[in-house]
Design a protein around this motif. Structure first.
Motif, PDB file in Angstrom:
ATOM      1  N   THR A  11       0.829  -1.212   0.000  1.00 13.94           N
ATOM      2  CA  THR A  11       0.000   0.000   0.000  1.00 13.94           C
ATOM      3  C   THR A  11       0.861   1.258   0.000  1.00 13.94           C
ATOM      4  N   ALA A  12       1.880   1.292   0.847  1.00 13.07           N
ATOM      5  CA  ALA A  12       2.762   2.460   0.911  1.00 13.07           C
ATOM      6  C   ALA A  12       3.485   2.678  -0.414  1.00 13.07           C
ATOM      7  N   GLU A  13       3.928   1.596  -1.038  1.00 11.82           N
ATOM      8  CA  GLU A  13       4.640   1.711  -2.317  1.00 11.82           C
ATOM      9  C   GLU A  13       3.712   2.215  -3.417  1.00 11.82           C
ATOM     10  N   VAL A  35       5.930  10.913  -1.604  1.00  7.46           N
ATOM     11  CA  VAL A  35       6.824   9.949  -2.261  1.00  7.46           C
ATOM     12  C   VAL A  35       7.895   9.479  -1.282  1.00  7.46           C
ATOM     13  N   ALA A  36       8.581  10.398  -0.648  1.00  6.91           N
ATOM     14  CA  ALA A  36       9.686  10.051   0.258  1.00  6.91           C
ATOM     15  C   ALA A  36       9.205   9.216   1.445  1.00  6.91           C
ATOM     16  N   ILE A  37       8.143   9.657   2.083  1.00  2.00           N
ATOM     17  CA  ILE A  37       7.624   8.930   3.242  1.00  2.00           C
ATOM     18  C   ILE A  37       7.068   7.576   2.809  1.00  2.00           C
ATOM     19  N   GLY A  38       6.365   7.555   1.691  1.00  2.00           N
ATOM     20  CA  GLY A  38       5.777   6.302   1.214  1.00  2.00           C
ATOM     21  C   GLY A  38       6.806   5.242   0.901  1.00  2.00           C
ATOM     22  N   TYR A  39       7.872   5.623   0.177  1.00  2.00           N
ATOM     23  CA  TYR A  39       8.907   4.638  -0.147  1.00  2.00           C
ATOM     24  C   TYR A  39       9.671   4.194   1.103  1.00  2.00           C
ATOM     25  N   LEU A  41       8.530   4.079   4.189  1.00  2.00           N
ATOM     26  CA  LEU A  41       7.621   3.198   4.926  1.00  2.00           C
ATOM     27  C   LEU A  41       7.498   1.838   4.239  1.00  2.00           C
ATOM     28  N   ALA A  42       7.426   1.845   2.907  1.00  2.00           N
ATOM     29  CA  ALA A  42       7.308   0.592   2.164  1.00  2.00           C
ATOM     30  C   ALA A  42       8.504  -0.318   2.431  1.00  2.00           C
TER      31      ALA A  42
END
Length: 106
Positions: A11-13, A35-39, A41-42
């Motif tokens: 989901t984060a990715e 983008v930065a936080i999502g990757y 976290l992924a």
């Protein structure tokens, strides 16, 4: 629990990749932060998931489901066309993920 972590990583990715398009080459602040936080976290969630899952299977599911989801998001939200080649590619990815899961089943 590792499957929940893997689902969270996927989901984060997917969120990060979707925001990548909206960031306009990382030139818009809010989508760039997503983008930065999502990757980040992924990868953190994926790292925790592979403590208990086989890395080959976890990564195949993570990348395969993420790729298929981005393909659908691209069609629905970004008006990207679904060509026969894209559809075949996604089906082949899904087939590869299924094959890895069957081969690695314990």
């Amino acid at each position: 629990m590792p499957w929940i972590l893997l689902f969270g990583a996927i989901t984060a990715e997917v969120v990060a990749t979707s925001a990548l398009k909206l960031s306009n080459g990382l030139s818009r602040l809010a989508p760039t932060v997503v983008v930065a936080i999502g990757y980040l976290l992924a990868f953190v969630l994926l790292a925790f998931a592979v403590r208990q899952l086989q890395v080959s299977i976890a990564y195949a599911i993570w990348s395969g489901v993420g790729t298929a989801a981005i393909c659908v998001i691209g069609m629905v939200a970004l008006n990207e066309p679904l060509t026969a080649a894209k559809a075949l590619g996604v089906l082949m990815i899904i087939g590869g993920v299924v094959t890895l899961n069957l081969a690695g089943a314990e």
